[in-house]
Design a protein around this motif. Structure first.
Motif, PDB file in Angstrom:
ATOM      1  N   VAL A  67       0.793  -1.292   0.409  1.00  0.00           N
ATOM      2  CA  VAL A  67      -0.226  -0.298   0.278  1.00  0.00           C
ATOM      3  C   VAL A  67       0.234   1.227   0.143  1.00  0.00           C
ATOM      4  O   VAL A  67       0.990   2.412  -0.789  1.00  0.00           O
ATOM      5  CB  VAL A  67      -1.352  -0.063   1.142  1.00  0.00           C
ATOM      6  CG1 VAL A  67      -1.335   1.242   1.254  1.00  0.00           C
ATOM      7  CG2 VAL A  67      -1.757  -0.940   0.627  1.00  0.00           C
ATOM      8  N   GLN A  68       2.162   1.207   0.744  1.00  0.00           N
ATOM      9  CA  GLN A  68       2.801   2.125   0.813  1.00  0.00           C
ATOM     10  C   GLN A  68       3.411   2.509  -0.501  1.00  0.00           C
ATOM     11  O   GLN A  68       3.774   3.709  -0.776  1.00  0.00           O
ATOM     12  CB  GLN A  68       3.785   2.360   1.816  1.00  0.00           C
ATOM     13  CG  GLN A  68       4.670   3.083   2.266  1.00  0.00           C
ATOM     14  CD  GLN A  68       3.860   4.460   2.629  1.00  0.00           C
ATOM     15  OE1 GLN A  68       3.234   4.629   3.664  1.00  0.00           O
ATOM     16  NE2 GLN A  68       4.661   6.235   1.947  1.00  0.00           N
ATOM     17  N   TYR A  69       3.813   1.713  -0.882  1.00  0.00           N
ATOM     18  CA  TYR A  69       4.570   1.848  -2.377  1.00  0.00           C
ATOM     19  C   TYR A  69       3.829   2.408  -3.452  1.00  0.00           C
ATOM     20  O   TYR A  69       4.100   2.725  -4.109  1.00  0.00           O
ATOM     21  CB  TYR A  69       5.005   0.278  -2.466  1.00  0.00           C
ATOM     22  CG  TYR A  69       6.389  -0.129  -3.933  1.00  0.00           C
ATOM     23  CD1 TYR A  69       7.927  -0.002  -3.773  1.00  0.00           C
ATOM     24  CD2 TYR A  69       5.502  -0.559  -5.255  1.00  0.00           C
ATOM     25  CE1 TYR A  69       8.842   0.595  -4.378  1.00  0.00           C
ATOM     26  CE2 TYR A  69       6.788  -0.746  -6.094  1.00  0.00           C
ATOM     27  CZ  TYR A  69       7.325  -0.668  -5.987  1.00  0.00           C
ATOM     28  OH  TYR A  69       8.784  -0.513  -7.246  1.00  0.00           O
ATOM     29  N   ILE A  70       2.749   1.202  -3.418  1.00  0.00           N
ATOM     30  CA  ILE A  70       1.921   2.287  -4.090  1.00  0.00           C
ATOM     31  C   ILE A  70       1.601   3.949  -4.087  1.00  0.00           C
ATOM     32  O   ILE A  70       1.543   4.261  -5.223  1.00  0.00           O
ATOM     33  CB  ILE A  70       0.242   1.778  -4.120  1.00  0.00           C
ATOM     34  CG1 ILE A  70       0.006   0.340  -5.060  1.00  0.00           C
ATOM     35  CG2 ILE A  70      -0.630   2.316  -5.081  1.00  0.00           C
ATOM     36  CD1 ILE A  70      -0.618  -0.511  -4.975  1.00  0.00           C
ATOM     37  N   LYS A  71       1.827   4.564  -2.797  1.00  0.00           N
ATOM     38  CA  LYS A  71       1.305   5.245  -2.497  1.00  0.00           C
ATOM     39  C   LYS A  71       2.326   6.584  -3.366  1.00  0.00           C
ATOM     40  O   LYS A  71       2.582   7.445  -3.598  1.00  0.00           O
ATOM     41  CB  LYS A  71       1.113   5.759  -1.216  1.00  0.00           C
ATOM     42  CG  LYS A  71      -0.647   5.298  -1.317  1.00  0.00           C
ATOM     43  CD  LYS A  71      -0.899   5.077   0.578  1.00  0.00           C
ATOM     44  CE  LYS A  71      -2.903   4.703   1.427  1.00  0.00           C
ATOM     45  NZ  LYS A  71      -2.608   5.583   1.969  1.00  0.00           N
TER      46      LYS A  71
END
Length: 330
Positions: free
Chosen positions: A117-121
């Protein structure tokens, strides 16, 4: 079940063949295969032909997901978009029990979820990312049940505070996603309701494409917006009216715009370019477009520009040949 998934086709040469009724089934099976391949071979499907030095390295689920995100973003055609959504959806802990019996190991690491999730953001903050790719990343976050950015933007949309908001690229992409997934039909897009800038228009270009009218006048736009709008006009879109008056577009911007106008997919009928710092150079580009078979323009406003007599003559010559224009303001 198979009668709903496959359809039968008969051909003289190939004989009987079967194909998927809907490509989404193919994408789902591809995502399922990627999970099984990782489970059995301890490798990502994207790295099947690794060097001998890397063969002994066991890849993890987070390695697979990050690689899939990167590969999808590299694709200009978006052919991995749906595959990526399925892949992320299958990685959720709530969905892993559905794969029991297929997978030898059940990965219940909650850290994987947080990390992807953090990677996509982080990827969404890339200013160079195209609007199409950023929208797909929001569909990916949706698959992962992460609504933090979207809920934040929905609140600001209700409050009507976006015209003065200084949002990040990810937040503007969230605005586009919310508007695109709204049940309301987009008849009109007004940039002044958001932020009057080239960057904001670029981020919301997918919303512009589904609208019938785009009000972009008095928005501090430059030829950069003309280039982006030309790409939108050259792709699948609903635009029939565009107002770009009172912007510093200059001749370079109109030349870019004409590239999109000449595309066969462009159905634009009204174009307003009043007070845009145009000269006779713009007249030459517009005359060429107006005389082409692809032109669908009915109304053109070029008032309050420095066209001069030479520019008007160029326009007149273009209007003589195969022109569908009904009204011209100059």
């Amino acid at each position: 079940m198979c009668t709903q998934i496959f359809k039968e086709e008969r051909g003289i040469i190939l004989g009987t063949a079967f194909c998927f009724v809907h490509l989404s089934i193919q994408e789902f099976i591809a995502a399922l295969y990627a999970h099984l391949f990782l489970d059995i071979c301890k490798k990502s499907v994207f790295n099947q032909h690794e060097s001998t030095e890397q063969e002994n390295k066991n890849e993890t689920m987070i390695d697979l997901l990050k690689t899939a995100v990167d590969k999808a973003l590299e694709s200009e055609t978006g052919h991995l978009d749906l595959f990526l959504r399925f892949l992320l959806g299958l990685s959720l802990q709530t969905n892993r029990p559905l794969l029991r019996g297929l997978l030898t190991q059940q990965d219940n690491n909650d850290e994987n979820y947080k990390e992807i999730v953090q990677y996509i953001k982080e990827k969404l903050e890339d200013k160079k990312m195209s609007p199409e790719r950023s929208i797909n990343l929001f569909y990916c976050l949706n698959e992962l049940n992460d609504q933090t950015l979207v809920k934040e933007i929905q609140t600001q949309l209700r409050e009507g505070s976006l015209s003065s908001a200084d949002l990040s690229p990810a937040q503007w992409s969230a605005v586009a996603f919310v508007l695109l997934t709204s049940e309301e039909e987009m008849e009109e897009f007004d940039l002044q309701k958001f932020k009057k800038s080239d960057e904001c228009l670029f981020r919301l270009m997918e919303v512009v494409k589904i609208s019938k009218r785009a009000l972009l006048n008095d928005c501090n736009l430059t030829d950069e917006s003309c280039s982006n709008l030309a790409k939108a006009l050259g792709s699948d879109n609903n635009l029939i009216e565009v107002n770009m008056s009172n912007n510093n577009l200059q001749d370079s911007g109109v030349k870019q715009l004409c590239i999109g106008l000449e595309n066969i997919t462009c159905k634009l009928e009204t174009l307003e370019l009043s007070n845009c710092d145009l000269t006779e150079e713009s007249c030459s580009a517009l005359a060429s477009f107006l005389s082409s078979d692809s032109s669908s323009l009915r109304y053109l406003d070029l008032s309050n520009n420095d066209l001069k007599d030479s520019g008007i003559k160029l326009l007149s010559d273009g209007l003589k040949e195969n022109c569908k224009l009904k009204k011209l303001r100059k």
